[in-house]
Design a protein around this motif. Structure first.
Motif: not given
Length: 401
Positions: A188, A231-232, A234-236, A239
């Motif tokens: 990340w 959720d993690t 989805h975030q990455h 982005s």
């Protein structure tokens, strides 16, 4: 740095999801409904008359399918059975969606044995789409490693046989990362934006993210832990940190340089490095292009199982075939040729016939100690499977819009 021009542009996320069978998986959720028709009856076994056997397996066995698969010729001669080994499975859901109507009616799907991921095998067993093995005809099942002798969805291994296993961890381009990558969190890093890949398999991708968060994926976790992991992801994905969500096609992205690090399967990376060494030729200095590591927080140990579809009339031939491959002297050949962990407990006596460097590879011939750094994604009950797959897909589909 990213190359100025990519030789093989990455497809859109939507196309990646479709190629990985995500859309098909949504359709497959209907199979989890509680309103199921009566289970079909198994076909009568005609193995004594029909001396043929077709096995549908994964294309990721590389060049060891068909007549070149280790032990095929020996088995064919000993049992007078003509074996065909097909590269028919690229994704569990895609394969299932292709055959589920015939399975539900008890019809022959063409294959007498199919190799699938355990979560899909659990579904087939639950729906009554597999035949029961006659274990008394398979004495070599005693050679199976203790870790693979039972499954939550098939406690006595009456309907499934462990066939191959491997570890999902992290791979990276060694030229770009000479010091390696040892944790999911390192992926990340903003410096890697747009160059990270993850796998379309929920158990592998979410499993690694959960392990990185300190969750024992083989233990008693629930909705909160799963949601945090999705959720993690989805975030990455949103982005742009994660550029690709792929099935076995992730290897193409690695070799092209479109992806420089990400989630990967041990056997795949071993095979990529072997192919690179073969291209380099003998007599030249060679550095393996790709590194692979089990993350410090743990890797995902997964298994694919062999089942007999309900409509096959050659169950006896399959039982003889599995029994043959559970012989340690045969199992060691398969492991060495394919780079997958064998379900058979291969001892030093069998491994001593191999090149010492091959026999010492703990990603292929693990010891109980080397397996301690891995966890298996726990079995999901039908309602959980439906809920989590829908949640996982919604994250991926939302990110593709």
């Amino acid at each position: 740095m990213l190359p100025a021009h990519r030789s093989s542009p990455l497809p859109s996320r939507r196309n990646l999801l479709a190629a990985a069978g995500i859309g098909g998986a949504v359709i497959g959720l209907a199979a989890c409904s509680s309103n199921q028709p009566a289970k079909p009856s198994p076909a009568a076994d005609r193995s004594d008359e029909w001396r043929t056997l077709r096995i549908d397996s994964w294309e990721t066995y590389g060049n060891t399918l068909g007549e070149d698969f280790p032990g095929i010729e020996e088995f064919a001669k000993q049992y007078d059975v003509d074996v065909s080994y097909w590269k028919a499975v690229t994704d569990d859901n895609l394969y299932y969606n292709d055959v589920k109507t015939r399975l539900a009616s008890g019809s022959d799907i063409g294959a007498d044995a199919v190799v699938l991921s355990e979560w899909m095998v659990a579904r087939w067993i639950r729906l009554g789409y597999t035949q029961q093995f006659a274990l008394d005809t398979m004495p070599n099942t005693v050679n199976v490693r203790p870790r693979f002798r039972e499954a939550a969805f098939d406690p006595k291994r009456m309907h499934s046989m462990p066939w191959r296993s491997a570890i999902t961890g992290i791979a990276w381009n060694r030229a770009e990362f000479p010091d390696g990558i040892r944790s999911v969190s390192q992926l990340w890093d903003p410096a890697l934006k747009g160059r990270v890949g993850v796998l379309s398999s929920m158990q592998e991708t979410i499993g690694l993210i959960m392990l990185d968060a300190g969750v024992d994926i083989s233990g008693a976790w629930g909705d909160a832990e799963f949601t945090a992991a999705t959720d993690t992801l989805h975030q990455h994905v949103v982005s742009g940190q994660v550029a690709a969500i792929q099935d076995s096609k992730y290897l193409d992205a690695l070799t092209s340089g479109d992806i420089v690090a990400g989630f990967a399967r041990s056997a795949d990376i071993l095979r990529l490095n072997q192919a690179a060494a073969a291209r380099a030729g003998s007599g030249e200095a060679f550095d393996e292009p790709w590194g692979f590591a089990i993350p410090a927080a743990g890797g995902v140990l997964w298994t694919q199982d062999l089942v007999v579809p309900i409509g096959s009339a050659r169950k006896g031939n399959v039982e003889a075939f599995v029994n043959h491959y559970y012989e340690p002297t045969v199992a060691v050949q398969v492991a060495a040729a394919t780079n997958y962990v064998s379900p058979v407990d291969i001892r030093d006596q069998e491994a001593s016939a191999l090149d010492p460097a091959v026999a010492a590879n703990r990603l292929v011939f693990p010891t109980p100690v080397s397996l301690q750094g891995t966890k298996t994604f726990r079995h999901l009950a039908a309602a959980e499977e439906q809920r989590y797959i829908a949640q996982y897909q919604s994250v991926l589909l939302a990110a593709s819009s």
